[in-house]
Design a protein around this motif. Structure first.
Motif, PDB file in Angstrom:
ATOM      1  N   GLN A 138       0.781  -1.375  -0.043  1.00 60.77           N
ATOM      2  CA  GLN A 138      -0.302   0.036   0.142  1.00 60.77           C
ATOM      3  C   GLN A 138       0.851   1.111  -0.052  1.00 60.77           C
ATOM      4  OE1 GLN A 138      -2.615   0.352   3.246  1.00 60.77           O
ATOM      5  NE2 GLN A 138      -4.264   1.273   2.208  1.00 60.77           N
ATOM      6  N   LYS A 139       2.064   1.246   0.915  1.00 60.73           N
ATOM      7  CA  LYS A 139       2.724   2.384   0.853  1.00 60.73           C
ATOM      8  C   LYS A 139       3.435   2.575  -0.481  1.00 60.73           C
ATOM      9  CE  LYS A 139       4.215   2.527   5.593  1.00 60.73           C
ATOM     10  NZ  LYS A 139       5.128   2.574   6.534  1.00 60.73           N
ATOM     11  N   ARG A 140       3.971   1.450  -1.045  1.00 59.57           N
ATOM     12  CA  ARG A 140       4.674   1.607  -2.425  1.00 59.57           C
ATOM     13  C   ARG A 140       3.907   2.225  -3.497  1.00 59.57           C
ATOM     14  NH1 ARG A 140       7.104  -2.867  -6.100  1.00 59.57           N
ATOM     15  NH2 ARG A 140       8.149  -1.524  -7.537  1.00 59.57           N
ATOM     16  N   LEU A 141       2.532   1.569  -3.500  1.00 59.08           N
ATOM     17  CA  LEU A 141       1.632   2.162  -4.368  1.00 59.08           C
ATOM     18  C   LEU A 141       1.466   3.449  -4.464  1.00 59.08           C
ATOM     19  CD1 LEU A 141      -0.367   1.698  -6.693  1.00 59.08           C
ATOM     20  CD2 LEU A 141      -1.953   0.978  -5.278  1.00 59.08           C
ATOM     21  N   ASN A 142       1.182   4.187  -2.935  1.00 57.08           N
ATOM     22  CA  ASN A 142       0.987   5.434  -2.818  1.00 57.08           C
ATOM     23  C   ASN A 142       2.108   6.261  -3.167  1.00 57.08           C
ATOM     24  OD1 ASN A 142      -0.393   7.687  -1.428  1.00 57.08           O
ATOM     25  ND2 ASN A 142       0.906   7.636  -0.046  1.00 57.08           N
ATOM     26  N   HIS A 143       3.305   5.843  -2.911  1.00 56.51           N
ATOM     27  CA  HIS A 143       4.589   6.781  -3.212  1.00 56.51           C
ATOM     28  C   HIS A 143       4.966   6.649  -4.678  1.00 56.51           C
ATOM     29  CE1 HIS A 143       6.633   5.541   0.926  1.00 56.51           C
ATOM     30  NE2 HIS A 143       5.654   6.481   1.132  1.00 56.51           N
ATOM     31  N   SER A 144       4.301   5.610  -5.329  1.00 60.71           N
ATOM     32  CA  SER A 144       4.548   5.657  -6.909  1.00 60.71           C
ATOM     33  C   SER A 144       3.893   6.477  -7.492  1.00 60.71           C
ATOM     34  CB  SER A 144       4.359   4.263  -7.527  1.00 60.71           C
ATOM     35  OG  SER A 144       3.219   3.573  -7.431  1.00 60.71           O
ATOM     36  N   SER A 146       2.315   9.369  -5.907  1.00 63.90           N
ATOM     37  CA  SER A 146       2.157  10.771  -5.211  1.00 63.90           C
ATOM     38  C   SER A 146       3.368  11.253  -4.998  1.00 63.90           C
ATOM     39  CB  SER A 146       1.470  10.439  -3.938  1.00 63.90           C
ATOM     40  OG  SER A 146       2.122   9.851  -3.056  1.00 63.90           O
ATOM     41  N   LEU A 147       4.765  10.609  -5.145  1.00 63.67           N
ATOM     42  CA  LEU A 147       5.943  11.186  -4.608  1.00 63.67           C
ATOM     43  C   LEU A 147       6.853  11.468  -5.937  1.00 63.67           C
ATOM     44  CD1 LEU A 147       7.251   9.191  -1.462  1.00 63.67           C
ATOM     45  CD2 LEU A 147       5.764  11.350  -1.695  1.00 63.67           C
ATOM     46  N   PRO A 148       7.416  12.484  -5.898  1.00 64.21           N
ATOM     47  CA  PRO A 148       8.442  12.520  -7.216  1.00 64.21           C
ATOM     48  C   PRO A 148       9.447  11.552  -7.040  1.00 64.21           C
ATOM     49  CG  PRO A 148       8.635  14.470  -5.471  1.00 64.21           C
ATOM     50  CD  PRO A 148       7.429  13.501  -5.068  1.00 64.21           C
ATOM     51  N   ALA A 149      10.457  11.549  -8.063  1.00 60.71           N
ATOM     52  CA  ALA A 149      11.388  10.494  -8.044  1.00 60.71           C
ATOM     53  C   ALA A 149      12.519  10.483  -6.977  1.00 60.71           C
ATOM     54  CB  ALA A 149      12.025  10.350  -9.391  1.00 60.71           C
ATOM     55  N   LEU A 150      12.873  11.599  -6.695  1.00 63.08           N
ATOM     56  CA  LEU A 150      13.751  11.898  -5.625  1.00 63.08           C
ATOM     57  C   LEU A 150      13.260  11.334  -4.182  1.00 63.08           C
ATOM     58  CD1 LEU A 150      16.543  12.895  -4.317  1.00 63.08           C
ATOM     59  CD2 LEU A 150      15.611  15.026  -4.176  1.00 63.08           C
ATOM     60  N   GLU A 151      12.056  11.613  -3.988  1.00 63.52           N
ATOM     61  CA  GLU A 151      11.656  11.117  -2.758  1.00 63.52           C
ATOM     62  C   GLU A 151      11.307   9.628  -2.617  1.00 63.52           C
ATOM     63  OE1 GLU A 151       8.442  13.248  -1.011  1.00 63.52           O
ATOM     64  OE2 GLU A 151       9.206  15.089  -2.206  1.00 63.52           O
ATOM     65  N   ARG A 152      11.040   9.017  -3.974  1.00 66.25           N
ATOM     66  CA  ARG A 152      10.877   7.717  -3.908  1.00 66.25           C
ATOM     67  C   ARG A 152      11.965   6.825  -3.604  1.00 66.25           C
ATOM     68  NH1 ARG A 152       7.977   6.655  -9.478  1.00 66.25           N
ATOM     69  NH2 ARG A 152       7.843   8.537  -9.776  1.00 66.25           N
ATOM     70  N   TYR A 153      13.088   7.368  -4.156  1.00 64.80           N
ATOM     71  CA  TYR A 153      14.498   7.129  -4.115  1.00 64.80           C
ATOM     72  C   TYR A 153      14.818   7.167  -2.695  1.00 64.80           C
ATOM     73  CZ  TYR A 153      19.653   6.122  -4.446  1.00 64.80           C
ATOM     74  OH  TYR A 153      20.872   5.633  -4.727  1.00 64.80           O
ATOM     75  N   SER A 174      13.910   0.434 -12.764  1.00 62.11           N
ATOM     76  CA  SER A 174      12.503  -0.106 -12.907  1.00 62.11           C
ATOM     77  C   SER A 174      11.526  -0.338 -11.584  1.00 62.11           C
ATOM     78  CB  SER A 174      12.643  -1.838 -13.479  1.00 62.11           C
ATOM     79  OG  SER A 174      11.671  -2.536 -13.758  1.00 62.11           O
ATOM     80  N   TYR A 175      12.136  -0.752 -10.633  1.00 63.65           N
ATOM     81  CA  TYR A 175      11.464  -0.983  -9.199  1.00 63.65           C
ATOM     82  C   TYR A 175      10.824   0.296  -8.928  1.00 63.65           C
ATOM     83  CZ  TYR A 175      10.725  -2.189  -4.455  1.00 63.65           C
ATOM     84  OH  TYR A 175      10.046  -2.380  -3.282  1.00 63.65           O
ATOM     85  N   LEU A 176      11.529   1.365  -9.139  1.00 62.30           N
ATOM     86  CA  LEU A 176      10.676   2.818  -8.781  1.00 62.30           C
ATOM     87  C   LEU A 176       9.783   3.467  -9.819  1.00 62.30           C
ATOM     88  CD1 LEU A 176      14.105   4.470  -7.262  1.00 62.30           C
ATOM     89  CD2 LEU A 176      12.067   3.667  -6.056  1.00 62.30           C
ATOM     90  N   GLY A 177      10.084   2.718 -10.998  1.00 64.29           N
ATOM     91  CA  GLY A 177       9.119   3.283 -12.085  1.00 64.29           C
ATOM     92  C   GLY A 177       9.732   4.545 -12.848  1.00 64.29           C
ATOM     93  N   ILE A 178      10.800   4.525 -12.777  1.00 63.95           N
ATOM     94  CA  ILE A 178      11.594   5.700 -13.561  1.00 63.95           C
ATOM     95  C   ILE A 178      12.625   5.187 -14.516  1.00 63.95           C
ATOM     96  CG2 ILE A 178      11.066   7.139 -11.747  1.00 63.95           C
ATOM     97  CD1 ILE A 178      14.001   6.674 -10.560  1.00 63.95           C
ATOM     98  N   SER A 179      12.951   6.146 -15.167  1.00 62.74           N
ATOM     99  CA  SER A 179      13.965   5.710 -16.594  1.00 62.74           C
ATOM    100  C   SER A 179      15.392   5.536 -15.559  1.00 62.74           C
ATOM    101  CB  SER A 179      14.010   6.752 -17.568  1.00 62.74           C
ATOM    102  OG  SER A 179      14.469   7.978 -17.028  1.00 62.74           O
TER     103      SER A 179
END
Length: 193
Positions: A138-144, A146-153, A174-179
């Motif tokens: 649930q947290k990972r889905l919310n982060h993906s 709602s959060l910008p890439a830097l905050e996800r990292y 890929s895990y973070l959903g970014i290039s």
């Protein structure tokens, strides 16, 4: 061979294991070794086992029509790996699960899982695991979303620092959903923060 598993059970259950419980658990699991890049599960197959990682690192991912990998799970020691839907429903998997490093696992079939699930400590352990897994998902889905890439990292580094050390940049991206390019910029910002 079973020390890590029994320590894991103790961390996730306050209930004791009898000698009979220990014997049944040991009889229910089998040791499986995978070489780097060897498959635990291939897309289209039915997931026959859940695996507890003793040593190594694994990834679970799908591949789209363009050949791009989409990693949904990274796993290391003391983690479980499985395609739950395929394992429980006996349906073909849409995922691949492979070893990123040489990996040793204790594997458990659904039939054997049902046998050991009669053990109170195992029931409690799996209940705790399912709760933790649901919260993390649930947290990972919310982060993906709602959060910008830097905050996800930053969240990844804070919660799973070993991932950044053990998996290559393209897997982390890929895990973070970014290039990969975005990850490179994000890591540069993170280091200079």
């Amino acid at each position: 061979m079973f020390d890590s598993l029994f320590n894991y059970i103790k961390r996730h259950s306050n209930l004791p294991l009898s000698d009979e419980d220990v014997t049944l658990i040991k009889k229910s699991f089998a040791l499986k070794s995978l070489k780097k890049k060897e498959f635990f599960l291939q897309s289209g197959d039915i997931c026959q086992y859940t695996g507890f990682i003793l040593k190594g690192a694994m990834r679970q991912y799908s591949v789209d029509d363009a050949g791009n990998e989409h990693i949904i799970q990274l796993s290391i020691e003391d983690w479980w790996t499985v395609d739950r839907e395929s394992f429980l429903m006996k349906t073909p998997s849409v995922y691949n699960i492979d070893a990123w490093e040489d990996t040793d696992l204790l594997v458990l079939s659904l039939e054997n899982l049902e046998q050991i699930h009669t053990i109170p400590a195992i029931k409690e352990m799996f209940w705790q695991m399912n709760q933790s897994n649901f919260i993390a998902s649930q947290k990972r889905l919310n982060h993906s979303i709602s959060l910008p890439a830097l905050e996800r990292y930053e969240e990844l580094v804070k919660n799973y620092p070993d991932f950044v050390q053990r998996f290559p940049q393209h897997s982390i991206a890929s895990y973070l959903g970014i290039s990969k390019e975005t990850l490179s910029r994000v890591r540069n910002k993170y280091v200079h923060k």
